[in-house]
Motif scaffolding. Structure first.
Motif, PDB file in Angstrom:
ATOM      1  N   LEU A   1       0.717  -1.344   0.125  1.00  0.00           N
ATOM      2  CA  LEU A   1       0.022   0.023   0.139  1.00  0.00           C
ATOM      3  C   LEU A   1       1.029   1.326   0.104  1.00  0.00           C
ATOM      4  O   LEU A   1       1.547   1.524   0.893  1.00  0.00           O
ATOM      5  CB  LEU A   1      -0.778   0.003   1.484  1.00  0.00           C
ATOM      6  N   THR A   2       1.074   2.028  -1.197  1.00  0.00           N
ATOM      7  CA  THR A   2       1.935   3.056  -1.299  1.00  0.00           C
ATOM      8  C   THR A   2       0.863   4.366  -1.283  1.00  0.00           C
ATOM      9  O   THR A   2      -0.276   4.459  -1.531  1.00  0.00           O
ATOM     10  CB  THR A   2       2.565   2.899  -2.699  1.00  0.00           C
ATOM     11  N   ASP A   3       1.827   5.505  -1.231  1.00  0.00           N
ATOM     12  CA  ASP A   3       1.122   6.683  -1.169  1.00  0.00           C
ATOM     13  C   ASP A   3      -0.130   6.844  -0.074  1.00  0.00           C
ATOM     14  O   ASP A   3      -1.065   7.890  -0.477  1.00  0.00           O
ATOM     15  CB  ASP A   3       0.515   7.157  -2.570  1.00  0.00           C
ATOM     16  N   LEU A   4       0.147   6.319   0.849  1.00  0.00           N
ATOM     17  CA  LEU A   4      -1.246   6.597   2.074  1.00  0.00           C
ATOM     18  C   LEU A   4      -1.075   7.881   2.663  1.00  0.00           C
ATOM     19  O   LEU A   4       0.071   8.131   3.068  1.00  0.00           O
ATOM     20  CB  LEU A   4      -0.924   5.362   3.007  1.00  0.00           C
ATOM     21  N   THR A   5      -2.111   8.606   2.887  1.00  0.00           N
ATOM     22  CA  THR A   5      -2.360   9.731   3.822  1.00  0.00           C
ATOM     23  C   THR A   5      -2.217   9.224   5.077  1.00  0.00           C
ATOM     24  O   THR A   5      -2.425   7.895   5.541  1.00  0.00           O
ATOM     25  CB  THR A   5      -3.621  10.384   3.499  1.00  0.00           C
ATOM     26  N   LYS A   6      -2.240  10.056   5.985  1.00  0.00           N
ATOM     27  CA  LYS A   6      -2.254   9.778   7.499  1.00  0.00           C
ATOM     28  C   LYS A   6      -3.412   9.102   7.999  1.00  0.00           C
ATOM     29  O   LYS A   6      -3.547   8.124   8.577  1.00  0.00           O
ATOM     30  CB  LYS A   6      -1.991  11.044   8.325  1.00  0.00           C
ATOM     31  N   GLU A   7      -4.384   9.728   7.195  1.00  0.00           N
ATOM     32  CA  GLU A   7      -5.727   9.075   7.614  1.00  0.00           C
ATOM     33  C   GLU A   7      -5.966   7.518   6.778  1.00  0.00           C
ATOM     34  O   GLU A   7      -6.520   6.706   7.876  1.00  0.00           O
ATOM     35  CB  GLU A   7      -6.905   9.979   6.946  1.00  0.00           C
ATOM     36  N   GLU A   8      -5.450   7.195   5.918  1.00  0.00           N
ATOM     37  CA  GLU A   8      -5.683   5.841   5.396  1.00  0.00           C
ATOM     38  C   GLU A   8      -4.529   5.058   6.251  1.00  0.00           C
ATOM     39  O   GLU A   8      -5.026   3.729   6.401  1.00  0.00           O
ATOM     40  CB  GLU A   8      -4.969   6.044   3.936  1.00  0.00           C
ATOM     41  N   TYR A   9      -3.302   5.540   6.315  1.00  0.00           N
ATOM     42  CA  TYR A   9      -2.618   4.800   7.555  1.00  0.00           C
ATOM     43  C   TYR A   9      -3.176   4.586   8.749  1.00  0.00           C
ATOM     44  O   TYR A   9      -3.243   3.275   9.246  1.00  0.00           O
ATOM     45  CB  TYR A   9      -1.218   5.493   7.718  1.00  0.00           C
ATOM     46  N   TYR A  10      -3.755   5.443   9.488  1.00  0.00           N
ATOM     47  CA  TYR A  10      -4.585   5.185  10.656  1.00  0.00           C
ATOM     48  C   TYR A  10      -5.606   4.163  10.564  1.00  0.00           C
ATOM     49  O   TYR A  10      -6.007   3.518  11.412  1.00  0.00           O
ATOM     50  CB  TYR A  10      -4.923   6.507  11.362  1.00  0.00           C
ATOM     51  N   THR A  11      -6.375   4.448   9.265  1.00  0.00           N
ATOM     52  CA  THR A  11      -7.350   3.439   9.018  1.00  0.00           C
ATOM     53  C   THR A  11      -6.890   2.028   9.088  1.00  0.00           C
ATOM     54  O   THR A  11      -7.377   0.892   9.575  1.00  0.00           O
ATOM     55  CB  THR A  11      -8.175   3.734   7.719  1.00  0.00           C
ATOM     56  N   GLU A  12      -5.733   1.799   8.513  1.00  0.00           N
ATOM     57  CA  GLU A  12      -5.088   0.473   8.426  1.00  0.00           C
ATOM     58  C   GLU A  12      -4.993  -0.147   9.813  1.00  0.00           C
ATOM     59  O   GLU A  12      -5.134  -1.370  10.231  1.00  0.00           O
ATOM     60  CB  GLU A  12      -3.874   0.293   7.727  1.00  0.00           C
ATOM     61  N   LEU A  13      -4.253   0.879  10.716  1.00  0.00           N
ATOM     62  CA  LEU A  13      -3.995   0.375  12.068  1.00  0.00           C
ATOM     63  C   LEU A  13      -5.290   0.236  12.793  1.00  0.00           C
ATOM     64  O   LEU A  13      -5.565  -0.637  13.711  1.00  0.00           O
ATOM     65  CB  LEU A  13      -3.339   1.619  12.994  1.00  0.00           C
ATOM     66  N   ALA A  14      -6.420   1.000  12.572  1.00  0.00           N
ATOM     67  CA  ALA A  14      -7.724   0.938  13.336  1.00  0.00           C
ATOM     68  C   ALA A  14      -8.239  -0.244  12.937  1.00  0.00           C
ATOM     69  O   ALA A  14      -9.418  -0.818  13.531  1.00  0.00           O
ATOM     70  CB  ALA A  14      -8.359   2.098  13.014  1.00  0.00           C
ATOM     71  N   THR A  15      -8.274  -0.924  11.802  1.00  0.00           N
ATOM     72  CA  THR A  15      -8.837  -1.904  11.014  1.00  0.00           C
ATOM     73  C   THR A  15      -8.096  -3.173  11.131  1.00  0.00           C
ATOM     74  O   THR A  15      -8.948  -4.193  10.948  1.00  0.00           O
ATOM     75  CB  THR A  15      -9.702  -1.515   9.769  1.00  0.00           C
ATOM     76  N   GLY A  16      -7.039  -3.281  11.203  1.00  0.00           N
ATOM     77  CA  GLY A  16      -6.105  -4.546  10.894  1.00  0.00           C
ATOM     78  C   GLY A  16      -6.210  -5.073  12.484  1.00  0.00           C
ATOM     79  O   GLY A  16      -6.337  -4.648  13.403  1.00  0.00           O
ATOM     80  N   SER A  17      -5.748  -6.174  12.390  1.00  0.00           N
ATOM     81  CA  SER A  17      -5.391  -7.232  13.523  1.00  0.00           C
ATOM     82  C   SER A  17      -4.394  -7.155  14.280  1.00  0.00           C
ATOM     83  O   SER A  17      -4.146  -7.254  15.471  1.00  0.00           O
ATOM     84  CB  SER A  17      -5.887  -8.578  13.459  1.00  0.00           C
ATOM     85  N   VAL A  18      -3.055  -7.249  13.769  1.00  0.00           N
ATOM     86  CA  VAL A  18      -1.815  -7.243  14.254  1.00  0.00           C
ATOM     87  C   VAL A  18      -0.716  -6.228  13.543  1.00  0.00           C
ATOM     88  O   VAL A  18      -0.677  -6.108  12.248  1.00  0.00           O
ATOM     89  CB  VAL A  18      -1.115  -8.620  14.262  1.00  0.00           C
ATOM     90  N   LEU A  19      -0.121  -5.571  14.323  1.00  0.00           N
ATOM     91  CA  LEU A  19       1.207  -4.684  13.690  1.00  0.00           C
ATOM     92  C   LEU A  19       2.151  -5.928  14.106  1.00  0.00           C
ATOM     93  O   LEU A  19       2.443  -5.940  15.087  1.00  0.00           O
ATOM     94  CB  LEU A  19       1.131  -3.496  14.497  1.00  0.00           C
ATOM     95  N   PHE A  20       3.080  -6.031  12.962  1.00  0.00           N
ATOM     96  CA  PHE A  20       4.323  -6.947  13.015  1.00  0.00           C
ATOM     97  C   PHE A  20       5.433  -5.890  12.882  1.00  0.00           C
ATOM     98  O   PHE A  20       5.541  -5.117  12.046  1.00  0.00           O
ATOM     99  CB  PHE A  20       4.455  -7.989  12.011  1.00  0.00           C
ATOM    100  N   ASN A  21       6.456  -6.097  13.872  1.00  0.00           N
ATOM    101  CA  ASN A  21       7.655  -5.409  13.678  1.00  0.00           C
ATOM    102  C   ASN A  21       8.800  -6.373  13.671  1.00  0.00           C
ATOM    103  O   ASN A  21       8.892  -7.423  14.415  1.00  0.00           O
ATOM    104  CB  ASN A  21       7.609  -4.353  14.723  1.00  0.00           C
ATOM    105  N   SER A  22       9.994  -5.972  13.006  1.00  0.00           N
ATOM    106  CA  SER A  22      10.893  -6.951  12.755  1.00  0.00           C
ATOM    107  C   SER A  22      12.317  -5.926  13.035  1.00  0.00           C
ATOM    108  O   SER A  22      13.351  -6.530  12.681  1.00  0.00           O
ATOM    109  CB  SER A  22      11.080  -7.716  11.602  1.00  0.00           C
ATOM    110  N   SER A  23      12.216  -4.825  13.497  1.00  0.00           N
ATOM    111  CA  SER A  23      13.240  -3.879  13.707  1.00  0.00           C
ATOM    112  C   SER A  23      14.196  -4.405  14.744  1.00  0.00           C
ATOM    113  O   SER A  23      14.267  -4.992  15.419  1.00  0.00           O
ATOM    114  CB  SER A  23      12.846  -2.646  14.364  1.00  0.00           C
ATOM    115  N   LEU A  24      15.499  -4.039  14.198  1.00  0.00           N
ATOM    116  CA  LEU A  24      16.766  -4.415  14.941  1.00  0.00           C
ATOM    117  C   LEU A  24      17.393  -3.231  15.948  1.00  0.00           C
ATOM    118  O   LEU A  24      18.299  -3.189  16.418  1.00  0.00           O
ATOM    119  CB  LEU A  24      17.933  -4.534  14.006  1.00  0.00           C
ATOM    120  N   GLN A  25      16.522  -2.070  15.646  1.00  0.00           N
ATOM    121  CA  GLN A  25      17.304  -0.730  16.346  1.00  0.00           C
ATOM    122  C   GLN A  25      16.592   0.143  17.126  1.00  0.00           C
ATOM    123  O   GLN A  25      16.822   1.179  17.493  1.00  0.00           O
ATOM    124  CB  GLN A  25      18.176  -0.134  15.109  1.00  0.00           C
ATOM    125  N   ASP A  26      15.077  -0.091  16.995  1.00  0.00           N
ATOM    126  CA  ASP A  26      14.195   0.822  17.653  1.00  0.00           C
ATOM    127  C   ASP A  26      14.349   0.927  19.055  1.00  0.00           C
ATOM    128  O   ASP A  26      14.676   0.048  19.790  1.00  0.00           O
ATOM    129  CB  ASP A  26      12.674   0.392  17.430  1.00  0.00           C
TER     130      ASP A  26
END
Length: 167
Positions: free
Chosen positions: A90-115
């Motif tokens: 999903l490219t070119d997402l607005t903040k509202e579209e991104y927040y909608t992904e977070l608000a309607t998705g089930s799981v946020l997956f992270n694989s970061s090595l440095q946060d």
């Protein structure tokens, strides 16, 4: 979900985004550079989508296209999206579209090595999405133990994600 009551108070103007029924979607919201470990994320996505044939995996960016300083990662993502239609870029997402992904998705997956402070978990917590992160760096300070996997361990990441998506 983490901080659900706080989010209800903080976001009264976003009633239509909050607490919608969750889609069977895993969301990946990190950059695609080396320190975010995108090739590992892609391995987990491939295995997860084999196990959960009614789920999707969404890779998000506000950019017009995927970008990375890590050679080969963009092409690997695009190739897999062609091979597996439930892996969506999903490219070119607005903040509202991104927040909608977070608000309607089930799981946020992270694989970061440095946060050290993960903006994605802060945003995700506000919108009530569950989280699966590596047991690494600062993540144990704010991710429940049953939602953390052993860093760099594909089977551990897959097991944790499958447990988080068991309905």
């Amino acid at each position: 979900p983490l901080h659900k009551e706080m989010a209800k108070q903080v976001l009264p103007e976003h009633k239509e985004l909050r607490w919608k029924p969750r889609n069977k979607t895993v969301v990946y919201a990190s950059r695609f550079d080396k320190e975010k470990n995108p090739f590992f994320m892609l391995q987990v996505a491939k295995e997860f989508l084999k196990c959960r044939d009614d789920w999707e995996w969404h890779v998000t960016t506000s950019g017009k296209a995927l970008r990375s300083m890590l050679l080969g990662v963009v092409q690997a993502m695009v190739d897999f999206a062609i091979e597996q239609p439930r892996f969506k870029i999903l490219t070119d997402l607005t903040k509202e579209e991104y927040y909608t992904e977070l608000a309607t998705g089930s799981v946020l997956f992270n694989s970061s090595l440095q946060d050290y402070v993960s903006w994605t978990i802060l945003e995700g917590s506000v919108f009530g999405i569950d989280a699966v992160f590596p047991n690494f760096r600062s993540f144990p300070e704010f991710i429940p133990a049953d939602r953390m996997y052993h860093a760099f361990d594909l089977s551990s990441a897959l097991h944790t994600l499958l447990q988080a998506t068991k309905y």
